[in-house]
Design a protein around this motif. Structure first.
Motif: not given
Length: 132
Positions: A45-49, A83-91, A116-119
């Motif tokens: 996660i820390s390597d994600c851009a 690192a942390p990553l926020d994962v969001v499922w809309l709806g 913050r990184r978000v997916l």
């Protein structure tokens, strides 16, 4: 006469045991998560851009229902030891199996929101409970 460069010898069994006893539980879990990420062929996660398509793995630390613009959104924090990553499922108000402490693999396009990184709406695969 110059001294020869000192080479580090691999730690012996006693030294590894002592290191393990003096290391916090959180640090041990982080090391284990980093090793799991590397073994599964996922990106750290820390390597994600920003805007990068990635496949990441880790453990869900928190799961929260938080509406976004009046639409229900299930948010979870995924941590892989780097690192942390926020994962969001809309709806979505809930998803069976998405709960704190569960390991999963998620893939999609990373975005940055408030530093913050978000997916958003990732493809995901829950890891079997026996592997935790």
């Amino acid at each position: 006469m110059s001294a020869a460069p000192r080479t580090e010898k691999p730690a012996g069994r006693f030294r590894r045991m002592l290191d393990r006893l003096s290391t916090s539980q959180e640090e041990l879990e982080s090391v284990e998560l980093r090793e799991d990420s590397a073994a599964s062929g996922c990106t750290r996660i820390s390597d994600c851009a920003d805007r990068q398509i990635v496949k990441v793995t880790g453990t869900l630390r928190t799961v929260t229902l938080r509406p976004r613009a009046g639409v229900p959104a299930l948010e979870a924090e995924l941590f892989d030891g780097t690192a942390p990553l926020d994962v969001v499922w809309l709806g979505r108000r809930s998803i069976v199996g998405i709960e704190p402490g569960r390991k999963l693999i998620a893939s999609g396009r990373i975005s940055m929101s408030h530093g913050r990184r978000v997916l958003f709406n990732p493809k995901y695969e829950l890891r079997p409970l026996g592997q935790e």
